[in-house]
Design an enzyme around this catalytic site. Sequence first.
Site, PDB file in Angstrom:
ATOM      1  N   SER A 168       9.036  -2.903  12.815  1.00 24.37           N
ATOM      2  CA  SER A 168       9.980  -1.889  13.285  1.00 24.37           C
ATOM      3  C   SER A 168       9.937  -0.618  12.440  1.00 24.37           C
ATOM      4  O   SER A 168       9.533  -0.629  11.282  1.00 24.37           O
ATOM      5  CB  SER A 168      11.401  -2.457  13.281  1.00 24.37           C
ATOM      6  OG  SER A 168      11.462  -3.679  13.967  1.00 24.37           O
TER       7      SER A 168
HETATM    8  N1  SAH Z   1      11.584  -8.448  11.562  1.00 23.01           N
HETATM    9  C1  SAH Z   1      10.202  -8.141  11.844  1.00 23.01           C
HETATM   10  C2  SAH Z   1      10.029  -7.426  13.169  1.00 23.01           C
HETATM   11  C3  SAH Z   1       9.229  -8.234  14.089  1.00 23.01           C
HETATM   12  S1  SAH Z   1       9.141  -7.732  15.780  1.00 23.01           S
HETATM   13  C4  SAH Z   1       9.565  -7.379  10.692  1.00 23.01           C
HETATM   14  O1  SAH Z   1      10.283  -7.029   9.750  1.00 23.01           O
HETATM   15  O2  SAH Z   1       8.355  -7.185  10.710  1.00 23.01           O
HETATM   16  C5  SAH Z   1       9.950  -9.081  16.575  1.00 23.01           C
HETATM   17  C6  SAH Z   1       9.365 -10.460  16.374  1.00 23.01           C
HETATM   18  O3  SAH Z   1      10.159 -11.359  17.146  1.00 23.01           O
HETATM   19  C7  SAH Z   1       7.934 -10.660  16.852  1.00 23.01           C
HETATM   20  O4  SAH Z   1       7.167 -11.112  15.774  1.00 23.01           O
HETATM   21  C8  SAH Z   1       8.048 -11.744  17.942  1.00 23.01           C
HETATM   22  O5  SAH Z   1       6.959 -12.644  17.946  1.00 23.01           O
HETATM   23  C9  SAH Z   1       9.336 -12.428  17.537  1.00 23.01           C
HETATM   24  N2  SAH Z   1      10.022 -13.203  18.575  1.00 23.01           N
HETATM   25  C10 SAH Z   1      10.185 -12.900  19.892  1.00 23.01           C
HETATM   26  N3  SAH Z   1      10.929 -13.864  20.496  1.00 23.01           N
HETATM   27  C11 SAH Z   1      11.228 -14.789  19.532  1.00 23.01           C
HETATM   28  C12 SAH Z   1      11.974 -16.008  19.526  1.00 23.01           C
HETATM   29  N4  SAH Z   1      12.569 -16.506  20.641  1.00 23.01           N
HETATM   30  N5  SAH Z   1      12.094 -16.686  18.366  1.00 23.01           N
HETATM   31  C13 SAH Z   1      11.511 -16.228  17.219  1.00 23.01           C
HETATM   32  N6  SAH Z   1      10.794 -15.092  17.168  1.00 23.01           N
HETATM   33  C14 SAH Z   1      10.661 -14.366  18.318  1.00 23.01           C
END
Ligand code: SAH
Length: 212
Positions: A59
């Site tokens: 993000s």
């Molecule tokens: N917090 C992260 C941002 C990741 S983007 C950072 O600091 O880099 C959002 C993430 O949510 C993605 O990696 C995606 O694979 C994950 N995601 C989507 N649906 C999900 C679910 N039901 N459970 C766990 N992770 C999920």
Amino acid sequence: MFRSNDEMVDDLVARGVLRTPEIIAAFRAVDRARFVPPALRSQAYEDYALPVAAGQTISQPLIVAAMTEALEARSGDRVLDVGTGTGYQAALLSEIVGKRGRVFGVERLKELLDYASQRLIRYKNVDLRLGDGSLGWKEKAPFDRVVIAAAAPRLPQPVVEQTKVGGVIVAPVEGMLWLELAVFRKTSKGFDRKALMPVVFVPLVGEHGYRE
Ligand code: SAH
């Protein structure tokens, strides 16, 4: 162009997005470049989201900063991090909750869980799990704070149940017209909801999110 992590943090402070001393210290302690894919490292401190693996993103710094401030996590808190992705948010939370606190990260994609695990080895107060974070992490509940980094139609019910009364959940959810970053405070009757800002996020794919 920001050339260092400190320049990125200085800018977020100058814009009033980062305000709390402990949170500013965490943003200084965690170098965003360690969580960005090597090929994109020259852009690590720019204020936009970057692609990582499997069509996911790390993000935008402004959004991570706004979410972290809204979460109001404190030393000693137990925090659930849904959608751990690169592990950047988890590392920041690890610094904020300190030795007496704990961070629980759930990620649904193995490729990203491995990516985050490698980068979080030095953070001893972080536990990671592969799975559907829309179900929370029942064995580790209850949580003081929950941050969700993927958009859902509404707040996943299991996550609400696993949050302490008085606890805070920050998540992108569907608003009237667009996705909004919302702050929820759990009450004895349900929760209060406050909209922070319109946002763009990858979908929360899971039982209490969107279907694949
Ligand atoms: N917090 C992260 C941002 C990741 S983007 C950072 O600091 O880099 C959002 C993430 O949510 C993605 O990696 C995606 O694979 C994950 N995601 C989507 N649906 C999900 C679910 N039901 N459970 C766990 N992770 C999920």
